[in-house]
Design a protein around this motif. Structure first.
Motif, PDB file in Angstrom:
ATOM      1  N   LEU A 125     -79.773 -16.605 -71.999  1.00  0.00           N
ATOM      2  CA  LEU A 125     -81.159 -15.815 -72.181  1.00  0.00           C
ATOM      3  C   LEU A 125     -80.465 -14.647 -73.093  1.00  0.00           C
ATOM      4  O   LEU A 125     -82.228 -14.576 -74.068  1.00  0.00           O
ATOM      5  CB  LEU A 125     -80.927 -15.529 -70.331  1.00  0.00           C
ATOM      6  N   GLY A 126     -80.268 -14.255 -73.068  1.00  0.00           N
ATOM      7  CA  GLY A 126     -80.009 -12.794 -74.345  1.00  0.00           C
ATOM      8  C   GLY A 126     -79.974 -13.544 -75.077  1.00  0.00           C
ATOM      9  O   GLY A 126     -80.949 -12.636 -76.207  1.00  0.00           O
ATOM     10  N   LYS A 127     -79.207 -14.208 -75.686  1.00  0.00           N
ATOM     11  CA  LYS A 127     -78.795 -14.509 -77.228  1.00  0.00           C
ATOM     12  C   LYS A 127     -80.371 -15.670 -77.506  1.00  0.00           C
ATOM     13  O   LYS A 127     -81.079 -15.220 -78.957  1.00  0.00           O
ATOM     14  CB  LYS A 127     -78.760 -16.574 -77.804  1.00  0.00           C
ATOM     15  N   ALA A 128     -81.147 -16.019 -76.365  1.00  0.00           N
ATOM     16  CA  ALA A 128     -82.489 -16.589 -76.616  1.00  0.00           C
ATOM     17  C   ALA A 128     -83.405 -15.364 -77.179  1.00  0.00           C
ATOM     18  O   ALA A 128     -84.224 -16.122 -77.873  1.00  0.00           O
ATOM     19  CB  ALA A 128     -83.020 -17.636 -76.062  1.00  0.00           C
ATOM     20  N   LEU A 129     -83.397 -14.702 -76.156  1.00  0.00           N
ATOM     21  CA  LEU A 129     -84.242 -12.909 -76.432  1.00  0.00           C
ATOM     22  C   LEU A 129     -84.154 -12.834 -78.205  1.00  0.00           C
ATOM     23  O   LEU A 129     -84.630 -11.763 -78.441  1.00  0.00           O
ATOM     24  CB  LEU A 129     -84.236 -12.328 -75.404  1.00  0.00           C
ATOM     25  N   GLY A 130     -83.030 -12.759 -78.391  1.00  0.00           N
ATOM     26  CA  GLY A 130     -82.328 -11.860 -79.715  1.00  0.00           C
ATOM     27  C   GLY A 130     -81.915 -10.739 -79.704  1.00  0.00           C
ATOM     28  O   GLY A 130     -82.404  -9.459 -80.039  1.00  0.00           O
ATOM     29  N   VAL A 131     -80.826 -10.463 -78.333  1.00  0.00           N
ATOM     30  CA  VAL A 131     -80.717  -9.193 -78.618  1.00  0.00           C
ATOM     31  C   VAL A 131     -79.332  -8.651 -78.835  1.00  0.00           C
ATOM     32  O   VAL A 131     -78.430  -9.548 -79.252  1.00  0.00           O
ATOM     33  CB  VAL A 131     -80.056  -8.873 -76.591  1.00  0.00           C
ATOM     34  N   ILE A 176     -77.971  -2.152 -70.453  1.00  0.00           N
ATOM     35  CA  ILE A 176     -79.182  -2.129 -71.008  1.00  0.00           C
ATOM     36  C   ILE A 176     -79.374  -3.292 -72.742  1.00  0.00           C
ATOM     37  O   ILE A 176     -78.260  -2.573 -73.050  1.00  0.00           O
ATOM     38  CB  ILE A 176     -80.252  -0.634 -71.200  1.00  0.00           C
ATOM     39  N   HIS A 177     -79.392  -4.172 -72.727  1.00  0.00           N
ATOM     40  CA  HIS A 177     -78.975  -4.787 -74.144  1.00  0.00           C
ATOM     41  C   HIS A 177     -80.323  -4.351 -75.220  1.00  0.00           C
ATOM     42  O   HIS A 177     -81.238  -5.402 -74.753  1.00  0.00           O
ATOM     43  CB  HIS A 177     -78.723  -6.544 -73.892  1.00  0.00           C
ATOM     44  N   PRO A 178     -80.355  -3.695 -76.047  1.00  0.00           N
ATOM     45  CA  PRO A 178     -81.657  -3.657 -76.858  1.00  0.00           C
ATOM     46  C   PRO A 178     -81.569  -5.101 -77.521  1.00  0.00           C
ATOM     47  O   PRO A 178     -80.930  -5.562 -77.815  1.00  0.00           O
ATOM     48  CB  PRO A 178     -81.303  -2.703 -78.136  1.00  0.00           C
ATOM     49  N   ASN A 179     -82.938  -4.843 -78.436  1.00  0.00           N
ATOM     50  CA  ASN A 179     -83.125  -6.339 -78.900  1.00  0.00           C
ATOM     51  C   ASN A 179     -82.544  -6.078 -79.958  1.00  0.00           C
ATOM     52  O   ASN A 179     -82.701  -4.393 -80.475  1.00  0.00           O
ATOM     53  CB  ASN A 179     -84.485  -6.369 -79.018  1.00  0.00           C
ATOM     54  N   ASP A 180     -82.501  -6.746 -81.071  1.00  0.00           N
ATOM     55  CA  ASP A 180     -81.869  -6.827 -82.567  1.00  0.00           C
ATOM     56  C   ASP A 180     -82.578  -7.115 -83.343  1.00  0.00           C
ATOM     57  O   ASP A 180     -83.829  -8.534 -83.775  1.00  0.00           O
ATOM     58  CB  ASP A 180     -81.013  -7.730 -82.826  1.00  0.00           C
ATOM     59  N   PRO A 181     -83.468  -6.048 -84.139  1.00  0.00           N
ATOM     60  CA  PRO A 181     -84.392  -6.559 -84.627  1.00  0.00           C
ATOM     61  C   PRO A 181     -84.278  -7.152 -86.483  1.00  0.00           C
ATOM     62  O   PRO A 181     -85.319  -8.140 -86.775  1.00  0.00           O
ATOM     63  CB  PRO A 181     -84.995  -4.686 -85.693  1.00  0.00           C
ATOM     64  N   ASP A 182     -82.933  -7.530 -86.242  1.00  0.00           N
ATOM     65  CA  ASP A 182     -82.467  -9.146 -87.641  1.00  0.00           C
ATOM     66  C   ASP A 182     -82.209 -10.148 -87.003  1.00  0.00           C
ATOM     67  O   ASP A 182     -81.711 -10.493 -87.421  1.00  0.00           O
ATOM     68  CB  ASP A 182     -81.121  -8.390 -88.203  1.00  0.00           C
ATOM     69  N   ASP A 223     -86.275  -5.507 -75.041  1.00  0.00           N
ATOM     70  CA  ASP A 223     -84.906  -5.614 -74.669  1.00  0.00           C
ATOM     71  C   ASP A 223     -84.797  -6.506 -73.303  1.00  0.00           C
ATOM     72  O   ASP A 223     -85.345  -6.941 -72.920  1.00  0.00           O
ATOM     73  CB  ASP A 223     -84.688  -4.036 -74.149  1.00  0.00           C
ATOM     74  N   LEU A 224     -83.248  -6.799 -72.597  1.00  0.00           N
ATOM     75  CA  LEU A 224     -82.766  -7.363 -71.902  1.00  0.00           C
ATOM     76  C   LEU A 224     -82.150  -5.930 -70.900  1.00  0.00           C
ATOM     77  O   LEU A 224     -81.024  -5.435 -71.563  1.00  0.00           O
ATOM     78  CB  LEU A 224     -82.020  -8.596 -72.321  1.00  0.00           C
ATOM     79  N   VAL A 225     -82.008  -6.211 -69.719  1.00  0.00           N
ATOM     80  CA  VAL A 225     -82.427  -5.462 -68.681  1.00  0.00           C
ATOM     81  C   VAL A 225     -80.531  -6.295 -67.964  1.00  0.00           C
ATOM     82  O   VAL A 225     -82.074  -6.710 -67.216  1.00  0.00           O
ATOM     83  CB  VAL A 225     -82.544  -3.956 -67.993  1.00  0.00           C
ATOM     84  N   HIS A 226     -79.459  -6.563 -67.233  1.00  0.00           N
ATOM     85  CA  HIS A 226     -79.005  -6.511 -66.818  1.00  0.00           C
ATOM     86  C   HIS A 226     -78.504  -6.479 -66.079  1.00  0.00           C
ATOM     87  O   HIS A 226     -77.660  -5.186 -65.815  1.00  0.00           O
ATOM     88  CB  HIS A 226     -78.253  -7.615 -67.634  1.00  0.00           C
ATOM     89  N   VAL A 227     -78.471  -6.535 -64.329  1.00  0.00           N
ATOM     90  CA  VAL A 227     -78.599  -6.206 -63.473  1.00  0.00           C
ATOM     91  C   VAL A 227     -77.781  -6.901 -62.480  1.00  0.00           C
ATOM     92  O   VAL A 227     -77.741  -8.388 -62.179  1.00  0.00           O
ATOM     93  CB  VAL A 227     -79.700  -5.471 -62.453  1.00  0.00           C
ATOM     94  N   ASP A 228     -76.653  -6.348 -61.358  1.00  0.00           N
ATOM     95  CA  ASP A 228     -75.333  -7.408 -61.003  1.00  0.00           C
ATOM     96  C   ASP A 228     -75.696  -6.277 -59.558  1.00  0.00           C
ATOM     97  O   ASP A 228     -75.074  -5.093 -58.932  1.00  0.00           O
ATOM     98  CB  ASP A 228     -74.400  -7.178 -61.013  1.00  0.00           C
TER      99      ASP A 228
END
Length: 199
Positions: free
Chosen positions: A64-70, A84-90, A98-103
């Motif tokens: 999911l993170g890869k598809a969201l472009g983080v 927190i995995h920030p969005n990659d502008p490139d 961004d993606l916030v991943h919680v366990d």
């Protein structure tokens, strides 16, 4: 570990809407599901992941993170509880959330969830919570719940960290709340039905 969904005091839980139930025979199928879901997600969305150890929750979140472009690779936040995995502008989705991943496996109460201050990032992030059922429903008016199941018993022995092994899973996606019970939910169901191709 499995917790029943529990609405807060004075709240009434809406009935879920089943969006899809699908077989995931391999990692490629998991990636296709993640890409279809990512295309519909926006900042403020909450996704709750449920499944036993090794069911593929972190593997799905990585896709999911890869598809969201983080930026960077998504790894399990087990010891830090939230990353927190920030969005990659490139990346493939510049300007996306961004993606916030919680366990939440080691969290035992809503108060402990609140101590993570997830509300501070909700306006700019998709929040994904593993083991969150019964703990995070109060974070958003609407949410998606993805349940992942793998083969169990002697045919599929569990070894720590083996959730990337190519054995079949099943995924069940349910929607709660007004965000997903209207047109957005119908659009997502259609997208999931057709699904993106391998990339």
């Amino acid at each position: 570990m499995s917790r029943p969904a529990a609405p807060g005091p004075g709240e009434e839980e809406t009935l879920p809407k089943l969006l899809t139930e699908v077989a995931l025979p391999d990692l490629a199928a998991t990636g296709r599901l993640a890409r279809a879901l990512a295309a519909a997600l926006r900042a403020g969305d909450l996704l709750v992941l449920t499944g036993e150890l090794g069911a593929g929750k972190t593997t799905f979140t990585r896709a999911l993170g890869k598809a969201l472009g983080v930026r960077g690779s998504v790894i399990s936040p087990t010891f830090v509880l939230a990353r927190i995995h920030p969005n990659d502008p490139d990346g493939p989705r510049p300007g996306g959330p961004d993606l916030v991943h919680v366990d939440a496996y080691r969290l035992g109460s809503v108060e402990e969830v609140d101590d993570l201050d997830l509300e501070a990032t909700q306006d700019r992030a998709v929040t994904v919570v593993e083991w969150g059922r019964g703990l995070v429903e109060h974070l958003a008016e609407s949410r998606l719940e993805l349940t992942l199941e793998r083969a169990t018993g002697e045919a599929a022995p569990m070894v720590e960290g083996d959730e990337d092994v190519e054995d079949p899973r099943r995924a069940r996606l349910e929607a709660f709340g007004p965000r997903w019970t209207g047109q957005a939910g119908r659009d997502l169901a259609r997208r999931l039905e057709s699904g993106p191709r391998d990339q």
